[in-house]
Design a protein around this motif. Structure first.
Motif, PDB file in Angstrom:
ATOM      1  N   MET A 369       1.135  -1.370  -0.129  1.00 37.27           N
ATOM      2  CA  MET A 369      -0.574   0.307  -0.091  1.00 37.27           C
ATOM      3  C   MET A 369       1.107   1.522   0.275  1.00 37.27           C
ATOM      4  SD  MET A 369      -2.963  -0.244  -0.280  1.00 37.27           S
ATOM      5  CE  MET A 369      -4.474   0.827   0.849  1.00 37.27           C
ATOM      6  N   ARG A 370       1.391   1.089   1.332  1.00 36.79           N
ATOM      7  CA  ARG A 370       2.118   2.511   1.192  1.00 36.79           C
ATOM      8  C   ARG A 370       3.588   2.545  -0.693  1.00 36.79           C
ATOM      9  NH1 ARG A 370       7.163   0.195   4.470  1.00 36.79           N
ATOM     10  NH2 ARG A 370       6.324   0.636   5.980  1.00 36.79           N
ATOM     11  N   ASP A 371       4.053   1.522  -0.938  1.00 44.69           N
ATOM     12  CA  ASP A 371       4.475   1.738  -1.983  1.00 44.69           C
ATOM     13  C   ASP A 371       3.452   2.409  -3.210  1.00 44.69           C
ATOM     14  OD1 ASP A 371       6.641   0.738  -0.667  1.00 44.69           O
ATOM     15  OD2 ASP A 371       6.144  -1.078  -1.864  1.00 44.69           O
ATOM     16  N   GLN A 372       2.716   1.305  -3.450  1.00 51.43           N
ATOM     17  CA  GLN A 372       1.546   1.845  -4.548  1.00 51.43           C
ATOM     18  C   GLN A 372       1.055   3.299  -4.230  1.00 51.43           C
ATOM     19  OE1 GLN A 372      -1.572  -0.403  -6.504  1.00 51.43           O
ATOM     20  NE2 GLN A 372       0.634  -0.155  -7.222  1.00 51.43           N
ATOM     21  N   ASP A 485       7.857   2.394  10.428  1.00 54.66           N
ATOM     22  CA  ASP A 485       7.231   2.749   9.344  1.00 54.66           C
ATOM     23  C   ASP A 485       7.950   2.666   8.787  1.00 54.66           C
ATOM     24  OD1 ASP A 485      10.412   4.251   9.985  1.00 54.66           O
ATOM     25  OD2 ASP A 485       9.305   5.484  11.501  1.00 54.66           O
ATOM     26  N   TRP A 486       8.149   3.858   7.470  1.00 55.28           N
ATOM     27  CA  TRP A 486       8.624   4.135   6.108  1.00 55.28           C
ATOM     28  C   TRP A 486       9.584   2.462   6.235  1.00 55.28           C
ATOM     29  CZ3 TRP A 486      13.732   4.583   4.753  1.00 55.28           C
ATOM     30  CH2 TRP A 486      13.697   4.439   3.364  1.00 55.28           C
ATOM     31  N   ASN A 487      10.951   2.467   7.402  1.00 52.55           N
ATOM     32  CA  ASN A 487      12.264   1.883   7.553  1.00 52.55           C
ATOM     33  C   ASN A 487      11.905   0.967   8.404  1.00 52.55           C
ATOM     34  OD1 ASN A 487      14.760   0.569   8.729  1.00 52.55           O
ATOM     35  ND2 ASN A 487      15.419   2.240   8.408  1.00 52.55           N
ATOM     36  N   ASP A 488      10.999  -0.085   7.124  1.00 49.71           N
ATOM     37  CA  ASP A 488      10.737  -1.494   7.753  1.00 49.71           C
ATOM     38  C   ASP A 488      11.570  -2.317   8.462  1.00 49.71           C
ATOM     39  OD1 ASP A 488       8.649  -1.720   5.552  1.00 49.71           O
ATOM     40  OD2 ASP A 488       9.776  -2.604   4.128  1.00 49.71           O
ATOM     41  N   THR A 489      12.659  -2.144   8.956  1.00 49.19           N
ATOM     42  CA  THR A 489      13.529  -2.610   9.525  1.00 49.19           C
ATOM     43  C   THR A 489      13.818  -2.010  11.034  1.00 49.19           C
ATOM     44  OG1 THR A 489      15.632  -1.601   9.161  1.00 49.19           O
ATOM     45  CG2 THR A 489      15.109  -3.338   7.789  1.00 49.19           C
ATOM     46  N   LYS A 634      21.652  -2.694   2.547  1.00 45.67           N
ATOM     47  CA  LYS A 634      20.282  -2.076   2.770  1.00 45.67           C
ATOM     48  C   LYS A 634      20.158  -1.175   3.690  1.00 45.67           C
ATOM     49  CE  LYS A 634      17.639  -5.043   0.902  1.00 45.67           C
ATOM     50  NZ  LYS A 634      15.667  -4.558   0.723  1.00 45.67           N
ATOM     51  N   GLU A 635      18.950  -1.034   4.435  1.00 46.71           N
ATOM     52  CA  GLU A 635      18.908  -0.307   5.897  1.00 46.71           C
ATOM     53  C   GLU A 635      19.852  -0.061   6.722  1.00 46.71           C
ATOM     54  OE1 GLU A 635      16.465  -2.527   3.836  1.00 46.71           O
ATOM     55  OE2 GLU A 635      14.893  -1.662   4.092  1.00 46.71           O
ATOM     56  N   ASN A 636      20.319  -0.457   6.799  1.00 46.16           N
ATOM     57  CA  ASN A 636      21.775  -0.598   8.007  1.00 46.16           C
ATOM     58  C   ASN A 636      22.528   0.272   7.307  1.00 46.16           C
ATOM     59  OD1 ASN A 636      23.561  -0.651   9.967  1.00 46.16           O
ATOM     60  ND2 ASN A 636      23.673  -3.191   9.830  1.00 46.16           N
ATOM     61  N   VAL A 639      23.432   3.238   0.978  1.00 50.01           N
ATOM     62  CA  VAL A 639      23.434   4.356   0.578  1.00 50.01           C
ATOM     63  C   VAL A 639      21.783   3.952   0.332  1.00 50.01           C
ATOM     64  CG1 VAL A 639      23.223   6.461  -1.336  1.00 50.01           C
ATOM     65  CG2 VAL A 639      25.139   5.839  -0.253  1.00 50.01           C
ATOM     66  N   PHE A 640      20.667   4.662   0.755  1.00 51.52           N
ATOM     67  CA  PHE A 640      18.911   4.236   0.876  1.00 51.52           C
ATOM     68  C   PHE A 640      18.209   5.206  -1.050  1.00 51.52           C
ATOM     69  CE2 PHE A 640      15.493   1.483   1.093  1.00 51.52           C
ATOM     70  CZ  PHE A 640      15.397   0.131   1.322  1.00 51.52           C
ATOM     71  N   ASN A 641      18.625   4.618  -1.690  1.00 55.71           N
ATOM     72  CA  ASN A 641      18.188   5.989  -2.879  1.00 55.71           C
ATOM     73  C   ASN A 641      17.197   6.495  -2.492  1.00 55.71           C
ATOM     74  OD1 ASN A 641      20.735   6.102  -4.742  1.00 55.71           O
ATOM     75  ND2 ASN A 641      20.312   4.015  -5.540  1.00 55.71           N
ATOM     76  N   ALA A 687      18.822   1.732  -8.599  1.00 56.24           N
ATOM     77  CA  ALA A 687      19.147   0.878  -7.644  1.00 56.24           C
ATOM     78  C   ALA A 687      18.061   1.283  -6.358  1.00 56.24           C
ATOM     79  CB  ALA A 687      19.651   0.014  -7.104  1.00 56.24           C
ATOM     80  N   GLU A 688      18.064   0.490  -5.548  1.00 55.41           N
ATOM     81  CA  GLU A 688      17.455   0.256  -4.654  1.00 55.41           C
ATOM     82  C   GLU A 688      17.849   0.807  -3.157  1.00 55.41           C
ATOM     83  OE1 GLU A 688      16.826  -2.377  -0.541  1.00 55.41           O
ATOM     84  OE2 GLU A 688      14.660  -2.310  -1.167  1.00 55.41           O
ATOM     85  N   TYR A 689      19.415   0.902  -3.342  1.00 52.99           N
ATOM     86  CA  TYR A 689      20.625   0.211  -2.299  1.00 52.99           C
ATOM     87  C   TYR A 689      22.233   0.694  -3.539  1.00 52.99           C
ATOM     88  CZ  TYR A 689      21.991  -3.828  -1.229  1.00 52.99           C
ATOM     89  OH  TYR A 689      22.306  -4.889  -0.496  1.00 52.99           O
TER      90      TYR A 689
HETATM   91  O1  IFM Z   1       9.910   1.625   3.126  1.00 56.59           O
HETATM   92  C1  IFM Z   1      10.704   0.605   2.320  1.00 56.59           C
HETATM   93  C2  IFM Z   1       9.608   0.441   1.612  1.00 56.59           C
HETATM   94  O2  IFM Z   1       8.460   0.369   1.643  1.00 56.59           O
HETATM   95  C3  IFM Z   1       9.516  -1.104   0.143  1.00 56.59           C
HETATM   96  N1  IFM Z   1      11.914  -1.228   0.101  1.00 56.59           N
HETATM   97  C4  IFM Z   1      11.704  -0.666   1.296  1.00 56.59           C
HETATM   98  C5  IFM Z   1      11.432  -0.001   2.176  1.00 56.59           C
HETATM   99  C6  IFM Z   1      13.025   0.618   3.654  1.00 56.59           C
HETATM  100  O3  IFM Z   1      12.412   0.150   4.767  1.00 56.59           O
END
Ligand code: IFM
Length: 801
Positions: A369-372, A485-489, A634-636, A639-641, A687-689
């Motif tokens: 949902m958040r992404d969409q 929250d937005w940061n899943d980790t 990744k989230e740790n 560079v999480f773009n 890329a994601e990161y």
């Molecule tokens: O916010 C999330 C996203 O919904 C899916 N990829 C990772 C992001 C950060 O954790």
């Protein structure tokens, strides 16, 4: 020419041409329409599906074994005289040396050109706009001066059904397959006699049919076929050396059980210097159609001119899509991204979510949902009507109390309620952005059912989402973080329901503020007043208790302990609290300056901004998965773009435009991938990161294509750098550019008009409009309401002061 050692961008930027197949990872592209989709690598790998990659996968791709990038959609050519055979996409017969190899990834198609044994092969893979299927159009040219007898083997490994079940239950799953050869149409008719549509892994087997027939055919006369993977490949062999290809003998097996493959053999003769065009076609039709051959108008479909027309339609679709935005600035790489690849990637994320890629196996997430609600940001410019449909559909996954599922799957319409605190708040974000673009206020009165019970208008759905978030605050007024929250980790900060998210507080503030214009428009003064009060209350509480001296904290645990403070050994500073402090306009100017300055000092890397510093090296059970992930990735601490793009936005808003552009530019894939063997993934999309200097594989990137970075980089460039800022009322022209740009031009469609902007910057400024002229007439304000103009084109000229 923009290039690296594995390839280059075509002159018009529309293709990335790979010239060496031995790229560090498979480099992918997508081909799809609203129902049917496939990913395609530069060696013909990838899988296809109808509607959803988990429940309705059509072809196989193996994620957890070597060789990587197998299987795929292969056409092997064999010289009948010499017995030599090779693939037109290099894989799977990869040990062969080719005289020429080029893979052209374009929008919605991939063409692989090879020359080998004096035969030139050109294979173009695409999904027509109007077919639930795909076409592999082939041209073979005899480059030699003798007649050649060739055998052509076209094949793909089928799955037909639930891809998760295929992994966990394949030995049983294979007792339900049916593949028969229809002589009249020279077509394999393939299906499965049951369909697992379980919402979760379970031993229960539903008693239902797979609703489709899959047809696999070629425009060439067929001399042999196979529906049996075992028979086509042979014992102890692989796709690289199928026994049928080696012997030239197809077993003509029709199956009623066993692992399915669709394989066809054709024999052709090519005179010297002559060429032949043919196509392989794979598509699905509903079993409700009694005669699938008639239903699909197979005869017409098999004509090359029909196929060429379908390819032209794909090209036209993408020409039109890209035409919505055109930019010409002094930065070639920026132009290339904005004009082609960033716009294109935004379209990919709109349809693929985080659900079907080389790094997203399509089994777990469905649509987030958040992404969409973020992924609409690109498509809304080109196809607001598609976004409208998408929003109305996604709202069905909201509950009557305003909370939402976190994700959902098409077909089964099932998802998980994970209680991530931010998820419902992306609903207003997406709706307001849709309105900003389209001014289609009628959507607000559409009635949409809740996932549990009852129904409400879109406007009510929006308000419920915000009110749910407000009601989910602690006594002192900060949002509870719940399961992240937005940061899943950051998923174990508040298991007892008391932990708070500071980023979430900024985000809630931002959403409240973003909604004010809409509330005014609806004359909803009661809500406006109460949301304004909440916004001010957030300002107070955040600035009272979330300031750490030089930057903002990230969260508070259940026991009130802080996350993201300079007191800590690890995870001292998190990017999102700093950027959103500014984006939400909740930080006073001195704190905005200080927190961004701190971000700049601790988080800047050569590839963009890292998400947290220092990365976690010791496990913190009361923080979450972040601390179990390897440092620097990744989230740790990567560079999480996605998060890095928000820092760019914050820096623009806070007036540090040179720095913002510097970071933006570092993040452009062609810049961050300069050491391509280290970077590894596709250099034409975000890329994601990218691994930060905190890990020894610094600069290695991963999770390309499916990331929220795509839409944010696109819209930050369009709205803030080039300065087309949309709002409910219209468009404000307000560029924020590097001082080195002496001028630039940019065009965008907006509410039925073409806005053609040219900006002069004789004094080397970053921002600030001196004068503005529209269609030759000077105007007072930089705000444009397109409805005030009868002309289709608005030529906007401005000079920065
Ligand atoms: O916010 C999330 C996203 O919904 C899916 N990829 C990772 C992001 C950060 O954790």
């Amino acid at each position: 020419m923009l290039k690296n050692k594995y390839g280059f961008f075509s002159k018009d930027g529309r293709e990335f041409v790979i010239t060496d197949p031995k790229t560090p990872r498979p480099w992918f592209n997508y081909m799809w329409n609203e129902n049917y989709a496939g990913l395609i690598s530069h060696t013909g790998g990838g899988f296809s599906y109808l509607e959803t990659p988990r429940d309705n996968r059509l072809t196989r791709m193996r994620y957890n074994c070597l060789p990587w990038d197998r299987p795929g959609r292969y056409v092997i050519v064999k010289d009948s005289e010499s017995g030599k055979y090779w693939s037109l996409s290099w894989a799977p017969t990869i040990d062969k040396k080719y005289d020429l190899y080029e893979c052209h990834h374009g929008q919605g198609y991939t063409t692989i050109i090879t020359e080998k044994n004096k035969i030139r092969g050109e294979i173009t893979y695409f999904v027509p706009t109007d077919l639930n299927g795909e076409i592999w159009k082939v041209k073979l040219t005899n480059l030699s001066s003798r007649k050649r007898k060739l055998e052509v083997y076209s094949f793909t490994e089928l799955l037909m059904g639930n891809a998760l079940n295929d992994i966990i239950n394949q030995p049983n799953d294979k007792h339900f397959t049916d593949i028969h050869f229809n002589k009249e149409h020279e077509t394999l008719l393939c299906t499965r006699r049951y369909w697992v549509l379980n919402r979760k892994v379970t031993v229960a087997q539903p008693n239902i049919d797979w609703r489709y027939n899959l047809l696999f055919t070629t425009t060439l006369p067929v001399s042999g076929f196979d529906g049996s993977l075992d028979n086509f490949i042979g014992r102890w062999r692989s796709e690289a050396n199928p026994i049928s290809v080696e012997t030239g003998k197809m077993s003509n097996t029709e199956i009623t059980a066993g692992d399915p493959i669709a394989a066809l053999q054709s024999k052709i003769t090519l005179d010297k210097k002559s060429e032949i065009e043919f196509a392989v076609i794979m598509f699905v039709v509903s079993k409700d159609e009694k005669n699938p051959f008639k239903a699909s108008q197979l005869k017409q479909l098999k004509e090359i001119k029909t196929i060429d027309k379908k390819f032209e339609a794909v090209k036209k679709y993408w020409d039109d899509y890209l035409n919505n935005v055109k930019v010409s600035t002094p930065d070639n790489k920026f132009n290339l991204m904005l004009n082609v690849w960033n716009q294109y990637q935004a379209a990919v994320t709109f349809d693929m979510a985080r659900n079907s890629g080389y790094y997203h196996g399509g089994l777990l997430f469905g649509t987030g949902m958040r992404d969409q609600f973020q992924d609409i940001l690109g498509m809304v410019i080109a196809h607001p009507e598609r976004v409208r449909k998408r929003l109305l559909n996604a709202l069905r996954f909201q509950f009557k109390d305003g909370s939402t599922l976190h994700n959902f799957f098409k077909i089964t319409e099932w998802g998980e309620k994970t209680n991530h605190s931010d998820t419902p708040l992306w609903i207003p974000f997406g709706i307001v952005e849709y309105l900003n673009e389209s001014a289609d206020f009628s959507i607000l009165d559409e009635v949409v059912k809740f996932y549990d019970e009852g129904e409400a208008t879109v406007y009510e759905h929006l308000k419920l989402a915000v009110d749910f978030a407000i009601s989910s605050c602690t006594e002192r007024g900060l949002p509870k973080i719940m399961n992240g929250d937005w940061n899943d980790t950051l998923d174990h900060i508040g298991p007892k329901g008391k932990g708070e998210t500071v980023w979430g507080a900024f985000f809630l503030g931002y959403i409240l503020k973003k909604s004010f214009e809409l509330l005014e428009f609806r004359n909803d003064s009661e809500t406006l007043e109460s949301w304004k009060a909440k916004y001010e209350q957030l300002r107070t509480v955040i600035n009272d208790i979330c300031w750490d001296g030089k930057w903002y904290l990230r969260a508070f645990r259940d026991d009130g302990s802080e996350v993201g403070s300079q007191k800590h050994k690890q995870g001292k500073i998190f990017i999102n609290s700093q950027s959103w402090a500014v984006i939400s306009e909740l930080a006073p100017k001195d704190r905005a300056d200080s927190c961004l300055q701190s971000g700049k000092k601790y988080l800047l890397t050569p590839y963009g901004m890292q998400i947290v510093w220092p990365a976690y090296r010791e496990i913190e059970d009361n923080t979450g998965l972040i601390s179990r992930c390897v440092p620097g990735k990744k989230e740790n601490g990567a560079v999480f773009n996605h998060a890095s793009s928000w820092f760019v936005l914050a820096s623009i808003l806070n007036g540090d435009i040179e720095f913002a552009y510097d970071v933006y530019s570092r993040m452009i894939p062609l810049n961050s991938s300069k050491r391509i063997d280290r970077y590894e993934v596709e250099p034409y999309v975000y890329a994601e990161y990218v691994t930060s200097p905190e890990h020894k594989t610094e600069n290695q990137a991963s999770h390309s294509w499916l990331t929220g970075t795509a839409v944010w980089m696109y819209r930050i460039a369009l709205d803030y750098i080039l300065g087309f800022k949309t709002s409910l009322k219209g468009l404000t022209i307000d560029p924020h550019i590097p001082s080195s740009w002496k001028s630039f031009k940019a065009e965008r469609n907006f509410r039925g008009k073409r806005i053609i902007l040219s900006v002069e910057n004789p004094n080397g400024k970053n921002t600030g409009i001196q004068s503005i002229e529209i269609n030759g007439k000077s105007v007072e304000s930089n705000f444009i309401n397109p409805d005030d103009y009868s002309e289709k084109e608005l030529n906007v000229k401005t000079v920065l002061k």
